[in-house]
Motif scaffolding. Structure first.
Motif, PDB file in Angstrom:
ATOM      1  N   THR A 278       0.829  -1.203   0.000  1.00 54.41           N
ATOM      2  CA  THR A 278       0.000   0.000   0.000  1.00 54.41           C
ATOM      3  C   THR A 278       0.863   1.252   0.000  1.00 54.41           C
ATOM      4  OG1 THR A 278      -0.104   0.216   2.410  1.00 54.41           O
ATOM      5  CG2 THR A 278      -1.664  -1.289   1.392  1.00 54.41           C
ATOM      6  N   ALA A 279       0.193   2.394  -0.116  1.00 51.88           N
ATOM      7  CA  ALA A 279       0.855   3.686   0.046  1.00 51.88           C
ATOM      8  C   ALA A 279       1.270   3.851   1.507  1.00 51.88           C
ATOM      9  CB  ALA A 279      -0.077   4.808  -0.381  1.00 51.88           C
ATOM     10  N   PRO A 280       2.287   4.672   1.796  1.00 50.49           N
ATOM     11  CA  PRO A 280       2.785   4.770   3.174  1.00 50.49           C
ATOM     12  C   PRO A 280       1.773   5.299   4.181  1.00 50.49           C
ATOM     13  CG  PRO A 280       4.379   5.666   1.619  1.00 50.49           C
ATOM     14  CD  PRO A 280       3.118   5.428   0.853  1.00 50.49           C
ATOM     15  N   ALA A 281       0.965   6.251   3.787  1.00 49.06           N
ATOM     16  CA  ALA A 281       0.106   6.916   4.770  1.00 49.06           C
ATOM     17  C   ALA A 281      -1.355   6.933   4.377  1.00 49.06           C
ATOM     18  CB  ALA A 281       0.596   8.351   4.993  1.00 49.06           C
ATOM     19  N   ALA A 282      -1.755   6.083   3.452  1.00 49.38           N
ATOM     20  CA  ALA A 282      -3.147   6.068   2.997  1.00 49.38           C
ATOM     21  C   ALA A 282      -3.587   4.633   2.753  1.00 49.38           C
ATOM     22  CB  ALA A 282      -3.309   6.899   1.721  1.00 49.38           C
ATOM     23  N   PRO A 283      -4.841   4.301   3.062  1.00 49.87           N
ATOM     24  CA  PRO A 283      -5.350   2.941   2.826  1.00 49.87           C
ATOM     25  C   PRO A 283      -5.727   2.712   1.370  1.00 49.87           C
ATOM     26  CG  PRO A 283      -7.056   4.276   3.813  1.00 49.87           C
ATOM     27  CD  PRO A 283      -5.847   5.154   3.758  1.00 49.87           C
ATOM     28  N   ARG A 284      -4.743   2.777   0.493  1.00 56.30           N
ATOM     29  CA  ARG A 284      -4.977   2.532  -0.929  1.00 56.30           C
ATOM     30  C   ARG A 284      -3.804   1.751  -1.496  1.00 56.30           C
ATOM     31  NH1 ARG A 284      -1.775   5.871  -3.912  1.00 56.30           N
ATOM     32  NH2 ARG A 284      -0.956   7.747  -2.889  1.00 56.30           N
ATOM     33  N   SER A 285      -4.040   1.138  -2.636  1.00 51.80           N
ATOM     34  CA  SER A 285      -2.987   0.346  -3.267  1.00 51.80           C
ATOM     35  C   SER A 285      -1.816   1.225  -3.664  1.00 51.80           C
ATOM     36  CB  SER A 285      -3.538  -0.354  -4.513  1.00 51.80           C
ATOM     37  OG  SER A 285      -4.669  -1.145  -4.196  1.00 51.80           O
ATOM     38  N   ALA A 286      -0.625   0.670  -3.550  1.00 46.71           N
ATOM     39  CA  ALA A 286       0.555   1.405  -3.992  1.00 46.71           C
ATOM     40  C   ALA A 286       0.521   1.574  -5.503  1.00 46.71           C
ATOM     41  CB  ALA A 286       1.812   0.652  -3.574  1.00 46.71           C
ATOM     42  N   ASP A 287       1.107   2.650  -5.982  1.00 49.81           N
ATOM     43  CA  ASP A 287       1.175   2.889  -7.428  1.00 49.81           C
ATOM     44  C   ASP A 287       1.911   1.736  -8.102  1.00 49.81           C
ATOM     45  OD1 ASP A 287      -0.093   5.332  -7.082  1.00 49.81           O
ATOM     46  OD2 ASP A 287       1.811   6.394  -6.787  1.00 49.81           O
ATOM     47  N   ARG A 288       1.465   1.388  -9.284  1.00 52.98           N
ATOM     48  CA  ARG A 288       2.061   0.248  -9.979  1.00 52.98           C
ATOM     49  C   ARG A 288       3.543   0.460 -10.256  1.00 52.98           C
ATOM     50  NH1 ARG A 288      -3.259  -0.101 -12.018  1.00 52.98           N
ATOM     51  NH2 ARG A 288      -4.103  -2.239 -11.892  1.00 52.98           N
ATOM     52  N   TRP A 289       3.917   1.660 -10.617  1.00 52.86           N
ATOM     53  CA  TRP A 289       5.324   1.897 -10.952  1.00 52.86           C
ATOM     54  C   TRP A 289       6.202   1.764  -9.704  1.00 52.86           C
ATOM     55  CZ3 TRP A 289       8.444   5.664  -8.910  1.00 52.86           C
ATOM     56  CH2 TRP A 289       7.813   6.722  -8.240  1.00 52.86           C
ATOM     57  N   ARG A 290       5.664   2.121  -8.545  1.00 50.72           N
ATOM     58  CA  ARG A 290       6.426   1.953  -7.314  1.00 50.72           C
ATOM     59  C   ARG A 290       6.605   0.468  -6.981  1.00 50.72           C
ATOM     60  NH1 ARG A 290       7.034   6.666  -4.376  1.00 50.72           N
ATOM     61  NH2 ARG A 290       5.723   8.422  -5.036  1.00 50.72           N
ATOM     62  N   VAL A 291       5.551  -0.312  -7.178  1.00 54.24           N
ATOM     63  CA  VAL A 291       5.649  -1.749  -6.937  1.00 54.24           C
ATOM     64  C   VAL A 291       6.629  -2.390  -7.916  1.00 54.24           C
ATOM     65  CG1 VAL A 291       4.355  -3.915  -6.886  1.00 54.24           C
ATOM     66  CG2 VAL A 291       3.311  -1.816  -6.017  1.00 54.24           C
ATOM     67  N   LEU A 292       6.633  -1.915  -9.157  1.00 50.07           N
ATOM     68  CA  LEU A 292       7.565  -2.456 -10.150  1.00 50.07           C
ATOM     69  C   LEU A 292       9.012  -2.159  -9.766  1.00 50.07           C
ATOM     70  CD1 LEU A 292       8.072  -3.817 -12.862  1.00 50.07           C
ATOM     71  CD2 LEU A 292       7.776  -1.580 -13.962  1.00 50.07           C
ATOM     72  N   VAL A 293       9.267  -0.929  -9.333  1.00 44.98           N
ATOM     73  CA  VAL A 293      10.627  -0.582  -8.917  1.00 44.98           C
ATOM     74  C   VAL A 293      11.041  -1.401  -7.699  1.00 44.98           C
ATOM     75  CG1 VAL A 293      12.092   1.281  -8.043  1.00 44.98           C
ATOM     76  CG2 VAL A 293      10.483   1.731  -9.891  1.00 44.98           C
ATOM     77  N   ARG A 294      10.125  -1.592  -6.754  1.00 45.76           N
ATOM     78  CA  ARG A 294      10.428  -2.419  -5.579  1.00 45.76           C
ATOM     79  C   ARG A 294      10.761  -3.846  -5.984  1.00 45.76           C
ATOM     80  NH1 ARG A 294       7.614  -5.907  -2.095  1.00 45.76           N
ATOM     81  NH2 ARG A 294       8.229  -5.731   0.131  1.00 45.76           N
ATOM     82  N   THR A 295      10.030  -4.388  -6.952  1.00 40.37           N
ATOM     83  CA  THR A 295      10.312  -5.738  -7.439  1.00 40.37           C
ATOM     84  C   THR A 295      11.688  -5.811  -8.086  1.00 40.37           C
ATOM     85  OG1 THR A 295       7.948  -6.128  -7.806  1.00 40.37           O
ATOM     86  CG2 THR A 295       9.490  -7.566  -8.961  1.00 40.37           C
ATOM     87  N   LEU A 296      12.036  -4.804  -8.856  1.00 36.52           N
ATOM     88  CA  LEU A 296      13.346  -4.788  -9.517  1.00 36.52           C
ATOM     89  C   LEU A 296      14.486  -4.667  -8.517  1.00 36.52           C
ATOM     90  CD1 LEU A 296      12.538  -2.502 -12.596  1.00 36.52           C
ATOM     91  CD2 LEU A 296      12.775  -5.004 -12.550  1.00 36.52           C
ATOM     92  N   LEU A 297      14.213  -4.048  -7.368  1.00 34.64           N
ATOM     93  CA  LEU A 297      15.249  -3.884  -6.351  1.00 34.64           C
ATOM     94  C   LEU A 297      15.355  -5.084  -5.420  1.00 34.64           C
ATOM     95  CD1 LEU A 297      14.714  -0.157  -5.264  1.00 34.64           C
ATOM     96  CD2 LEU A 297      16.547  -1.084  -6.701  1.00 34.64           C
ATOM     97  N   LEU A 298      14.275  -5.836  -5.247  1.00 30.87           N
ATOM     98  CA  LEU A 298      14.262  -6.905  -4.253  1.00 30.87           C
ATOM     99  C   LEU A 298      14.097  -8.289  -4.875  1.00 30.87           C
ATOM    100  CD1 LEU A 298      14.254  -7.778  -1.303  1.00 30.87           C
ATOM    101  CD2 LEU A 298      11.783  -7.329  -1.231  1.00 30.87           C
ATOM    102  N   GLN A 299      12.928  -8.592  -5.417  1.00 32.57           N
ATOM    103  CA  GLN A 299      12.675  -9.962  -5.865  1.00 32.57           C
ATOM    104  C   GLN A 299      13.489 -10.362  -7.089  1.00 32.57           C
ATOM    105  OE1 GLN A 299      10.135  -7.871  -4.944  1.00 32.57           O
ATOM    106  NE2 GLN A 299       8.405  -9.008  -4.059  1.00 32.57           N
ATOM    107  N   VAL A 300      13.665  -9.443  -8.040  1.00 34.19           N
ATOM    108  CA  VAL A 300      14.395  -9.799  -9.258  1.00 34.19           C
ATOM    109  C   VAL A 300      15.850 -10.159  -8.963  1.00 34.19           C
ATOM    110  CG1 VAL A 300      15.268  -8.883 -11.435  1.00 34.19           C
ATOM    111  CG2 VAL A 300      12.857  -8.600 -10.845  1.00 34.19           C
ATOM    112  N   PRO A 301      16.598  -9.369  -8.176  1.00 33.82           N
ATOM    113  CA  PRO A 301      17.967  -9.800  -7.847  1.00 33.82           C
ATOM    114  C   PRO A 301      18.011 -11.144  -7.118  1.00 33.82           C
ATOM    115  CG  PRO A 301      17.676  -7.482  -7.335  1.00 33.82           C
ATOM    116  CD  PRO A 301      16.323  -8.016  -7.670  1.00 33.82           C
ATOM    117  N   VAL A 302      17.062 -11.369  -6.210  1.00 31.16           N
ATOM    118  CA  VAL A 302      17.039 -12.648  -5.500  1.00 31.16           C
ATOM    119  C   VAL A 302      16.820 -13.803  -6.474  1.00 31.16           C
ATOM    120  CG1 VAL A 302      15.742 -14.021  -3.840  1.00 31.16           C
ATOM    121  CG2 VAL A 302      16.314 -11.655  -3.300  1.00 31.16           C
ATOM    122  N   ALA A 303      15.871 -13.643  -7.401  1.00 26.40           N
ATOM    123  CA  ALA A 303      15.594 -14.706  -8.373  1.00 26.40           C
ATOM    124  C   ALA A 303      16.796 -14.953  -9.281  1.00 26.40           C
ATOM    125  CB  ALA A 303      14.365 -14.340  -9.198  1.00 26.40           C
ATOM    126  N   LEU A 304      17.452 -13.888  -9.735  1.00 26.45           N
ATOM    127  CA  LEU A 304      18.614 -14.049 -10.613  1.00 26.45           C
ATOM    128  C   LEU A 304      19.762 -14.743  -9.889  1.00 26.45           C
ATOM    129  CD1 LEU A 304      18.633 -10.608 -12.472  1.00 26.45           C
ATOM    130  CD2 LEU A 304      18.042 -12.834 -13.432  1.00 26.45           C
TER     131      LEU A 304
END
Length: 382
Positions: A278-304
């Motif tokens: 989610t967003a840091p201070a609001a009960p709504r879904s996180a922006d897609r581009w933010r989730v994509l960047v988070r995936t590229l920083l965390l899950q993608v390196p782990v998978a590779l």
């Protein structure tokens, strides 16, 4: 009746990959159902929920152990031999009715009866039927060589082990029914009460979701490769290349594509535990581009790193991400802080409540509303 996938090593490869995948899928569905019904898992009920999951995994392991990766020497058993089965990982003699095998069969089914009574509040008849059915299913898997995937029964069984499994189940139920209440301080309640799931999810819950993701990804890719190999779609010389391609392809689907299509932006393992990004201070879904960047920083390196190596580098990435989560009250990891997202519960996002939560409903006024029901009144007898 022919063997599945034509038998041989190809069928064994399918079994070695598919059995762990089925266990991981079962665990994910079980945890999803528990969180949907009761919300946050806490206290003794939460521990017993985890114990039920561990008991189920233990029974699955008992039914298929040792799950050989090769058929070499598997069926070359001398009936007069008292030693272990050739090629078996079992350290005790092959016949099923040894003392150790019988004690193991009885002990593994004790938690089934115990949890059925204390955690799930089931009667003795249903519990005994469940334990007997599980014992018969385990015996069937052993006797048929995992439903014919193996050329022979690599682990022995007998009616005695089935009976001991049923006896262990009934004994566990009786212990929970008659012995547990004699505990000096009294037994804690074993069944859960539904709670709104709005608190910050703890690190154990997030880590369990990550482990489910890892299991679904790894064994899903392995099962896909084994099936392609069994149906001769892949040449034996290209198996290693196809395995790497399957790992990277499944990672792309599981961590890049699916979270973008979901409202909670969660991976499958996190969604099973009702987590959301989610967003840091609001009960709504996180922006897609933010989730994509988070995936590229965390899950993608782990998978590779896991797919291509060195695998220990994946632990370094995870430790770096978790270095801030262990000290912050909002449990935000390093990638969460960089991308401006937070991991919350699904209920925080959509306001949902557990299915078993007691909800207040105002009474419905009937035709005789407002009339006294005392004897002799107009509403008497209604």
């Amino acid at each position: 009746m022919g063997q599945p996938f034509g038998g041989g090593q190809a069928a064994i490869d399918v079994a070695v990959a598919a059995v762990p995948l089925i266990v991981v899928l079962g665990a994910a569905l079980y945890l999803r159902d528990q969180h949907r019904r009761y919300g946050r898992q806490y206290g003794w009920p939460g521990r017993l929920t985890t114990a039920a999951l561990a008991a189920g995994a233990g029974l699955a392991l008992y039914a298929v152990w040792p799950l050989p990766a090769s058929a070499d020497g598997l069926c070359a058993l001398d009936p007069s031999s008292a030693g272990p089965r050739p090629g078996s990982a079992l350290p005790w003699p092959a016949p099923a009715d040894t003392l150790r095998a019988m004690v193991l069969a009885f002990a593994l089914f004790l938690p089934v009866g115990f949890l059925a009574r204390w955690r799930f509040r089931r009667g003795w008849a249903l519990t005994l039927a469940l334990g007997s059915g599980l014992a018969v299913a385990a015996a069937l898997l052993r006797a048929t060589g995992l439903l014919g995937l193996y050329p022979c029964a690599y682990a022995d069984t007998s009616p005695v082990l089935v009976g001991l499994g049923a006896a262990g189940t009934l004994t566990g139920w009786l212990l929970a029914r008659w012995v547990l209440p004699l505990w000096p301080t009294g037994p804690a309640r074993g069944w859960p009460a539904a709670l709104p799931d709005r608190l910050v999810p703890d690190l154990g819950r997030r880590m369990l979701g990550a482990l489910l993701d890892l299991g679904l990804w790894w064994y899903g890719a392995a099962t896909l490769v084994a099936l392609l190999r069994a149906y001769e779609v892949v040449r034996p010389t290209a198996v290693d290349q196809v395995r790497i391609a399957a790992l990277l392809g499944c990672a792309a689907v599981f961590v890049l594509v699916l979270p973008q299509l979901r409202r909670d932006r969660a991976t499958l393992g996190a969604a099973a535990l009702h987590l959301a990004v989610t967003a840091p201070a609001a009960p709504r879904s996180a922006d897609r581009w933010r989730v994509l960047v988070r995936t590229l920083l965390l899950q993608v390196p782990v998978a590779l790193l896991i797919a291509l190596g060195p695998a220990w580098g994946a632990l370094a990435v995870i430790a770096l991400h978790g270095s801030t989560a262990v000290v912050r009250p909002d449990r935000a990891g390093l990638a969460d802080l960089v991308c401006g997202v937070r991991v919350r519960t699904r209920s925080t996002l959509d306001g949902g409540l557990p299915d078993r939560l007691v909800r207040y409903a105002p009474p419905v006024e009937g035709a005789g509303a407002g009339l006294s029901s005392m004897p002799g009144s107009p509403a008497a007898g209604r």
